[in-house]
Design an enzyme around this catalytic site. Structure first.
Site, PDB file in Angstrom:
ATOM      1  N   LYS A  79       0.869  -1.178   0.000  1.00  0.00           N
ATOM      2  CA  LYS A  79       0.000   0.000   0.000  1.00  0.00           C
ATOM      3  C   LYS A  79       0.907   1.229   0.000  1.00  0.00           C
ATOM      4  CE  LYS A  79      -3.820   2.043   2.717  1.00  0.00           C
ATOM      5  NZ  LYS A  79      -4.694   1.865   3.898  1.00  0.00           N
ATOM      6  N   SER A 154      -9.706   2.000   3.018  1.00  0.00           N
ATOM      7  CA  SER A 154      -8.834   2.777   2.172  1.00  0.00           C
ATOM      8  C   SER A 154      -7.813   1.944   1.400  1.00  0.00           C
ATOM      9  CB  SER A 154      -8.087   3.800   3.034  1.00  0.00           C
ATOM     10  OG  SER A 154      -7.238   3.145   3.960  1.00  0.00           O
ATOM     11  N   SER A 178      -9.934  -0.436   7.233  1.00  0.00           N
ATOM     12  CA  SER A 178      -9.383  -0.348   5.878  1.00  0.00           C
ATOM     13  C   SER A 178      -8.655  -1.574   5.335  1.00  0.00           C
ATOM     14  CB  SER A 178      -8.453   0.849   5.766  1.00  0.00           C
ATOM     15  OG  SER A 178      -9.217   2.017   5.621  1.00  0.00           O
TER      16      SER A 178
HETATM   17  N1  GLN Z   1     -13.195   4.365   6.570  1.00  0.00           N
HETATM   18  C1  GLN Z   1     -12.584   4.811   7.765  1.00  0.00           C
HETATM   19  C2  GLN Z   1     -12.173   6.246   7.606  1.00  0.00           C
HETATM   20  O1  GLN Z   1     -12.499   6.810   6.625  1.00  0.00           O
HETATM   21  C3  GLN Z   1     -11.409   3.923   8.101  1.00  0.00           C
HETATM   22  C4  GLN Z   1     -10.229   4.182   7.254  1.00  0.00           C
HETATM   23  C5  GLN Z   1      -9.056   3.329   7.639  1.00  0.00           C
HETATM   24  O2  GLN Z   1      -9.197   2.291   8.283  1.00  0.00           O
HETATM   25  N2  GLN Z   1      -7.886   3.788   7.263  1.00  0.00           N
HETATM   26  O3  GLN Z   1     -11.550   6.834   8.428  1.00  0.00           O
END
Ligand code: GLN
Length: 487
Positions: A79, A154, A178
């Protein structure tokens, strides 16, 4: 052989160890798949062809010399949140579009040491803020099961590329879901370990008390192999935990007889998608057939997890992202008139809308006069959420439920409605607030899109989660399905 992409990471590792294929062959093969298929998905931000071929050559030498590290020579991707020396590390943001990292994150270093071959950096929501991979500066990532749908976020680039088999495995990070949420929406396996298990050094910070890295791959067995390399104490991360090294493959084959599975009534509440529910119920019946016992439990404070998270995470992000000021590194606006103008325009032009929204919410929640009402209150509620799990784990071994309330939604469907977007993490966020390990495994399809089963464990119970997932994957083939057009 021309269908390496149908094989799991473990299978590929086996072929490499047996000398039946070289790392250079595999690396060329998967680089070619990226070239052929990634235009459709947009799952990569950077492809590191040259670095990869050099790493593969070195891995082949090690393999010839009898090197037995399980991941030696295996291709994978990171990532783009992990700093990787000599390569752009963008975090999905214009702010870091020009940032070439001068050092490796610990996770990057560990996988390099193990001889794994990094083919590139995957697309992601900007600074890991999002649930759909629509906030990336590099554009939307598409779900290989339906190109009109989001892959989840994400870590959407990692999930989409593994699901489409253009890469056997990838790393992800999980602050509020995420790893698990995109794994669920793309039909792959992903695990977020206990907070503090994987080093955060060199992993660009979003919300430091929640961020945790983990593997995303086809199967639990593959995740175990990756976790073996990714975990361990790191003195460069002040929240890294000092524990003995564990072999996460050791418990994979244990039988599940007597396993107590907790089903929180809040996860199966009214309003749950009927088709998703049916898939989850079927998976639970399969566990029952393997000798597990289903126990009804309650997590009475779980309805607080989304509001608590959306105070804590923005608060921490507003502090973490203050380092991007246009002075030291990253984006700088043109022709600043003075220092204030430099700060304001660099941040104004470098960050996208969702990141700005979070910084504003977080700065507000931390400001004098509101700190007690929002941040402090959220921290208190966080304890209640953790206590719910503590109580639950007195009577059950693992907790199960859906990873997400629905299947992958259409691109654009929720992008103008942040609240509805935030709610798509309703089942994953509490796990981060409590610091527990959680994973998502493919459990079937609803409306032709993958459904993820979430398995939550007690602290440091990753081996058990992987065992519970592996046993299910021995009797099902959902994790082996490949989306049409990518076979
Ligand atoms: N969807 C959540 C957010 O927008 C979690 C994102 C994540 O786990 N990085 O913060």
């Amino acid at each position: 052989m021309s269908d390496f992409h149908t094989l799991s990471l473990s299978d590929l590792a086996g072929l490499l160890q047996a000398g039946e294929v070289s790392s250079q062959q595999l690396t060329e093969y998967f680089l070619a798949r990226i070239k052929q298929y990634d235009d459709q998905l947009n799952s990569f931000i950077t492809v590191a062809e040259q670095q990869a071929m050099q790493a593969a050559e070195a891995a082949d030498v090690r393999l010839k010399n009898g090197h037995t590290d399980a991941l030696c020579g295996v291709p994978f991707a990171h990532k783009d949140i992990f700093c990787s020396e000599g390569l752009r590390t963008s975090c999905g943001s214009k702010m870091l579009d020009n940032f070439i990292s001068p050092y490796d994150a610990t996770v990057v270093h560990q996988l390099k040491q193990a001889g794994a071959v990094m083919l590139g950096k995957t697309n992601m929501d900007e600074f890991a803020m999002g649930s759909s991979n629509e906030t990336s500066y590099y554009g939307v990532v598409r779900n290989p099961w339906n190109l009109d749908c989001v892959p989840g976020g994400s870590s959407g680039g990692s999930a989409a590329s593994v699901a489409a088999r253009i890469i056997p495995a990838a790393t992800g990070t999980d602050t509020g879901g995420s790893i698990r949420q995109p794994a669920a929406l793309c039909g792959i396996t992903g695990i977020k370990p206990t907070y503090g298990t994987v080093s955060r050094y060199g992993m660009i910070a979003f919300a430091s008390s929640l961020d945790q890295a983990g593997p995303m791959a086809q199967s639990a067995e593959d995740c175990a192999l990756l976790l073996n390399v990714m975990t361990g104490f790191d003195e460069k991360d002040s929240t890294s935990l000092e524990r003995d090294k564990e072999d996460y493959t050791h418990a994979l084959n244990l039988p599940l007889r007597g396993l107590r599975i907790g089903l929180p009534k809040e996860f199966f509440a009214e309003g749950m998608n009927v088709a998703v529910d049916a898939v989850i119920q079927q998976a639970l019946q399969q566990y029952k057939a393997m000798g597990a016992e289903l126990v009804d439990i309650e997590l009475p404070n779980s309805h607080l997890s989304v509001p608590v998270y959306y105070v804590v995470a923005p608060a921490e992000c507003s502090a973490n992202l203050s380092r991007f000021d246009g002075v030291r590194y990253g984006y700088r606006c043109e022709h600043p008139e003075n220092l204030t103008d430099l700060y304001e325009r660099s941040r104004g032009e470098g960050f996208g809308a969702e990141v700005k929204r979070r910084i504003m919410v977080g700065t507000y929640a931390l400001s004098a006069g509101y700190y007690d009402a929002y941040y402090l209150k959220a921290q208190q509620l966080r304890h209640l959420i953790s206590d719910d799990f503590k109580q639950a784990f007195e009577t059950v071994d693992v907790i199960m439920g859906p990873t997400t309330p629905g299947t992958a939604f259409r691109i654009g469907e929720k992008s103008d409605d942040p609240i509805s977007m935030y709610l798509s993490d309703i089942y994953t966020i509490a796990v981060n607030l409590a610091g527990l390990p959680g994973m998502s495994i493919p459990a079937g399809f609803a409306n032709n899109m993958p459904v993820g089963l979430q398995i939550i464990g007690n602290y440091f119970d990753e081996s058990r989660l992987l065992n519970v997932a592996h046993q299910y994957q021995q009797g099902t083939d959902w994790h082996m399905r490949i989306p049409k057009g990518f076979e």
